[in-house]
Design a protein around this motif. Structure first.
Motif, short mmCIF file in Angstrom:
data_model
loop_
_atom_site.label_atom_id
_atom_site.label_comp_id
_atom_site.label_asym_id
_atom_site.label_seq_id
_atom_site.Cartn_x
_atom_site.Cartn_y
_atom_site.Cartn_z
N ASP A 19 -2.01 4.05 3.19
CA ASP A 19 -2.92 3.83 2.06
C ASP A 19 -3.77 2.59 2.32
O ASP A 19 -3.26 1.47 2.32
CB ASP A 19 -2.13 3.66 0.77
CG ASP A 19 -3.01 3.64 -0.46
OD1 ASP A 19 -4.21 3.28 -0.36
OD2 ASP A 19 -2.50 3.99 -1.54
N TRP A 20 -5.06 2.81 2.57
CA TRP A 20 -5.92 1.67 2.88
C TRP A 20 -6.21 0.81 1.66
O TRP A 20 -6.56 -0.35 1.80
CB TRP A 20 -7.19 2.07 3.60
CG TRP A 20 -8.17 2.93 2.85
CD1 TRP A 20 -8.99 2.57 1.84
CD2 TRP A 20 -8.45 4.30 3.09
NE1 TRP A 20 -9.75 3.62 1.42
CE2 TRP A 20 -9.44 4.72 2.18
CE3 TRP A 20 -7.95 5.25 3.98
CZ2 TRP A 20 -9.94 6.01 2.14
CZ3 TRP A 20 -8.45 6.53 3.94
CH2 TRP A 20 -9.43 6.90 3.03
N ASP A 21 -6.07 1.36 0.45
CA ASP A 21 -6.22 0.53 -0.75
C ASP A 21 -5.03 -0.41 -0.94
O ASP A 21 -5.09 -1.35 -1.73
CB ASP A 21 -6.37 1.40 -2.00
CG ASP A 21 -7.76 1.99 -2.14
OD1 ASP A 21 -8.69 1.53 -1.44
OD2 ASP A 21 -7.92 2.93 -2.94
N GLU A 22 -3.94 -0.13 -0.22
CA GLU A 22 -2.73 -0.96 -0.29
C GLU A 22 -2.52 -1.73 1.02
O GLU A 22 -1.39 -1.86 1.50
CB GLU A 22 -1.51 -0.08 -0.59
CG GLU A 22 -1.55 0.63 -1.91
CD GLU A 22 -1.43 -0.32 -3.09
OE1 GLU A 22 -0.76 -1.35 -2.96
OE2 GLU A 22 -2.04 -0.02 -4.14
N GLN A 23 -3.64 -2.19 1.62
CA GLN A 23 -3.57 -2.97 2.86
C GLN A 23 -2.92 -2.18 4.00
O GLN A 23 -2.17 -2.72 4.79
CB GLN A 23 -2.82 -4.30 2.64
CG GLN A 23 -3.34 -5.14 1.51
CD GLN A 23 -4.80 -5.54 1.69
OE1 GLN A 23 -5.23 -5.86 2.78
NE2 GLN A 23 -5.56 -5.51 0.61
N TRP A 24 -3.21 -0.89 4.06
CA TRP A 24 -2.73 0.01 5.11
C TRP A 24 -1.21 0.15 5.11
O TRP A 24 -0.58 0.34 6.14
CB TRP A 24 -3.25 -0.41 6.49
CG TRP A 24 -4.73 -0.31 6.56
CD1 TRP A 24 -5.62 -1.32 6.46
CD2 TRP A 24 -5.50 0.89 6.71
NE1 TRP A 24 -6.91 -0.83 6.54
CE2 TRP A 24 -6.85 0.53 6.71
CE3 TRP A 24 -5.17 2.24 6.85
CZ2 TRP A 24 -7.89 1.45 6.82
CZ3 TRP A 24 -6.20 3.16 6.98
CH2 TRP A 24 -7.54 2.75 6.96
N LYS A 25 -0.65 0.09 3.94
CA LYS A 25 0.80 0.26 3.80
C LYS A 25 1.19 1.71 4.09
O LYS A 25 0.51 2.65 3.64
CB LYS A 25 1.21 -0.12 2.38
CG LYS A 25 2.67 0.07 2.08
CD LYS A 25 2.98 -0.27 0.63
CE LYS A 25 4.42 0.02 0.30
NZ LYS A 25 4.69 -0.19 -1.12
N CYS A 26 2.28 1.89 4.83
CA CYS A 26 2.83 3.23 5.04
C CYS A 26 3.53 3.66 3.76
O CYS A 26 4.50 3.02 3.33
CB CYS A 26 3.81 3.24 6.21
SG CYS A 26 4.52 4.87 6.51
#
Length: 139
Positions: A19-26
């Motif tokens: 999720d790129w809105d979550e700093q690229w979190k898996c």
């Protein structure tokens, strides 16, 4: 897809959603393939589903949740290199290519092959979208 998600597939036999809105979190790990994952594509008719092509001779259809496949189709006699959805709204088709040197068109609702194309001397890696539009509309 409208969500801020990117999918990746790996030789570790997993697919990951980032999720790129979550700093690229898996945000999700999908498991179920038994060999290297070669290709992933979102369904243009439903942005919550996607398909994966794998060298385990299968294509799997997934939803963004849960982390297990909705269903699996055995689609080639060798590894599957590529999967994509037919871009038109009138047919529930997938196109696949494999190490068996064939290209196949599948009805993913019926889970049946509607066309097999042979003639390549080596594995086919992809099929251009313009081919899908031109040839699948005429069937």
């Amino acid at each position: 897809p409208t969500a801020s998600i990117m999918l990746t597939g790996s030789d570790d036999m997993t697919i990951k959603a980032w999720d790129w809105d979550e700093q690229w979190k898996c945000i999700q790990v999908y498991e179920g393939h038994t060999h290297y994952i070669m290709n992933i594509t979102f369904n243009p008719k439903d942005s919550n589903t996607f398909a994966s092509a794998c060298l385990d001779w299968t294509v799997k259809m997934w939803s963004l949740t849960p982390p297990t496949a909705n269903f699996t189709m055995d689609v080639h006699d060798k590894g599957v290199n590529y999967v994509d959805f037919y871009p038109g709204s009138d047919k529930p088709y997938l196109v696949t290519t494999g190490d068996d040197q064939t290209i196949k068109i599948w009805d993913y609702l019926c889970k049946s092959c509607v066309q097999t194309m042979e003639g390549h001397m080596r594995s086919r890696r992809s099929v251009p979208q313009r081919y899908l539009r031109r040839h699948c509309y005429t069937r």
